[in-house]
Design an enzyme around this catalytic site. Sequence first.
Site, PDB file in Angstrom:
ATOM      1  N   ALA A  57       1.062  -1.303   0.009  1.00 21.89           N
ATOM      2  CA  ALA A  57      -0.121   0.026  -0.172  1.00 21.89           C
ATOM      3  C   ALA A  57       0.846   1.172  -0.062  1.00 21.89           C
ATOM      4  CB  ALA A  57      -1.092  -0.017   1.196  1.00 21.89           C
ATOM      5  N   SER A  58       0.449   2.308  -0.025  1.00 22.91           N
ATOM      6  CA  SER A  58       1.026   3.736  -0.158  1.00 22.91           C
ATOM      7  C   SER A  58       1.887   3.885   1.003  1.00 22.91           C
ATOM      8  CB  SER A  58       0.253   4.820  -0.027  1.00 22.91           C
ATOM      9  OG  SER A  58      -0.911   4.844   0.644  1.00 22.91           O
TER      10      SER A  58
ATOM     11  N   ALA B  27       2.880   1.370   3.743  1.00 25.25           N
ATOM     12  CA  ALA B  27       3.592   0.243   4.204  1.00 25.25           C
ATOM     13  C   ALA B  27       3.428  -0.806   3.212  1.00 25.25           C
ATOM     14  CB  ALA B  27       3.531  -0.264   5.557  1.00 25.25           C
ATOM     15  N   GLN B  28       4.218  -1.948   3.254  1.00 27.78           N
ATOM     16  CA  GLN B  28       3.971  -3.230   2.717  1.00 27.78           C
ATOM     17  C   GLN B  28       4.514  -4.350   3.713  1.00 27.78           C
ATOM     18  OE1 GLN B  28       6.484  -2.991  -0.855  1.00 27.78           O
ATOM     19  NE2 GLN B  28       8.034  -4.314   0.017  1.00 27.78           N
ATOM     20  N   VAL B  29       3.772  -5.471   3.229  1.00 26.84           N
ATOM     21  CA  VAL B  29       3.984  -6.626   4.271  1.00 26.84           C
ATOM     22  C   VAL B  29       4.640  -7.911   3.589  1.00 26.84           C
ATOM     23  CG1 VAL B  29       2.175  -8.220   5.651  1.00 26.84           C
ATOM     24  CG2 VAL B  29       1.664  -5.856   5.292  1.00 26.84           C
TER      25      VAL B  29
ATOM     26  N   LYS C  84       5.278  -5.834   8.618  1.00 29.46           N
ATOM     27  CA  LYS C  84       4.942  -4.689   8.124  1.00 29.46           C
ATOM     28  C   LYS C  84       6.013  -3.805   7.990  1.00 29.46           C
ATOM     29  CE  LYS C  84       1.041  -1.563   7.991  1.00 29.46           C
ATOM     30  NZ  LYS C  84      -0.239  -1.217   8.721  1.00 29.46           N
TER      31      LYS C  84
ATOM     32  N   ASP D 226     -11.474   1.293  11.429  1.00 33.50           N
ATOM     33  CA  ASP D 226     -11.288   1.181   9.869  1.00 33.50           C
ATOM     34  C   ASP D 226     -11.516  -0.355   9.494  1.00 33.50           C
ATOM     35  OD1 ASP D 226     -10.477   2.044   7.641  1.00 33.50           O
ATOM     36  OD2 ASP D 226      -8.252   1.479   8.054  1.00 33.50           O
TER      37      ASP D 226
END
Length: 543
Positions: free
Chosen positions: A130-131, A133-135, A149, A284
């Site tokens: 994603a904008s 972070a990434q996993v 993450k 969320d």
Amino acid sequence: MISRGLRMIKIWWVFLRFGLYDLAFMVPGLRHLRFLKPVLSLFNGYKTTPLPVRIRLALEQLGPTFIKLGQALSTRYDLLDKEIVDELVKLQDSVPPFPSDVAINIIEKAYQKPLNQIFRSFDETPIAAASIAQVHGAVLLNGQEVVVKVVRPGIQKVIKRDIGLMEVLAYTIERYYPDGKRLRPVEIVEEHARTILNELDLTIEAANGAQLRENFKGSRALYVPEIYLDYVRKNVFVMERISGVPVGDIETLKALGVDIPLLAKRSVDIFFTQVFEHSFFHADMHPGNIFVDVTNPKDPTYIALDFGIIGTLNEDDQHYLASNFLAFFNRDYLKVAELHVESGWVPPDTPVGDFEAVIRSLCEPVFNKLLKDISFGGFLLSLFQTARRFKMEMQPQLMLLQKTLFAIEGLGRELYPDLDLWETAKPYLVDFVKRKRGPKAIIKRYKHDLPIWLEQIPDMMQNGNIVFRQAVKGELKVNLAQTQWEQLQAIQSEESKRRILGGVGAVFLLALLLKWDDLSLWGTVSISLLGLFFFYLSLRKRR
């Protein structure tokens, strides 16, 4: 990272490209070019595209800070047209992953160790990106499967730059746009800045997740994966790896024999438990953050992910919210109006009768529907929109609550359209109001306040002693208006009468005790009645 000046030019160009001319010519320094609007509109390739779609596309083009702003605005029915808000819900936060060697470098710097001393294995191909972070998947040295993450490098500078530019645009819109003050753009950008900067700090997300996990410990409705706090840093987050079916994949859930009505009911249970028992709710809860554990299809459990945005309510907000829902379903609109004034949601000088009439006109048409078709989120939204006409100031926690309620309702009804939200929610609301306003709650409150009172007694006695000495010496000064002085004299006169009547009653009862053996039955009854009569007069409320 491009400079602020070049970034502003890009923002201006994106606004022009998607035909958002009113916004484009609010960019500082370009207002005098407004005369170009008719010419530019001739070359607009999106002129047949509806405005809400053009706004969404422009935000996606402008990147993470603007996408996150659009997502935050996707609950603001009180500020924006419904068509725009509905389109903002579709905003996608999906970008290409950054190189895995960069992610590994960030991890090793965060732990000050080589990767093989942190993880037994590490999957270099990201699971998701994603904008912000990434996993990645990984296995700890003890064999536990986890997800890692990692915050995107340089993203904090990008977001801070964009927020600075947003603030400039917000001040311009508020000053020059015809509806600028009502939209409150400066306030929205400030709130957005706080939220998105918190999302960049993964220690905050870890603390939120740990609290949510503790709140639902042993729950059969919601499972929160374990967060390995020893591995959490500001830019790295390690959590138990889970497996489940995305909640939006309803066909798969049905094919696996999942109890869909129970799953739908549990979504509502989870929401009201968080709001009215824990006062700590996941704000969320869109489908991408929710999975379903289908190990036992007849007893399905939700799995929650991503704890960057959490909402809280204080006891007063909880009480007034529950009471508002109950009053609404009892059609007690005067109570709804009174609760808004008591809670401070609207100014104290609000004409309650006028407010009640507006609420009645808003709510009565709703009751033409079946209870199962009445939307809690819709009611709350309508209530807030109505209250804005009476100068209600929206509070961030209430907006997060509205956003979450809409998400939960949508999820529950998508799973099971016949879900009766009122039947599911009513026990929580009734129980909450009883617990918070019943005898046990009063005793609990006094027990809580007693130590404070005891602590204040010495100061109260000291102040009383000072006042008493001043009174004895004739030094006590009291400033009273004539009307106040007359009221005080009337109260003093009334109190004197009460003491005299009480004294007469006491004399009769004392005589009764002293002469008990010498009195006849008639005498005993007469004196008892006279004594009680004078006591009654002394205790009667002054009118």
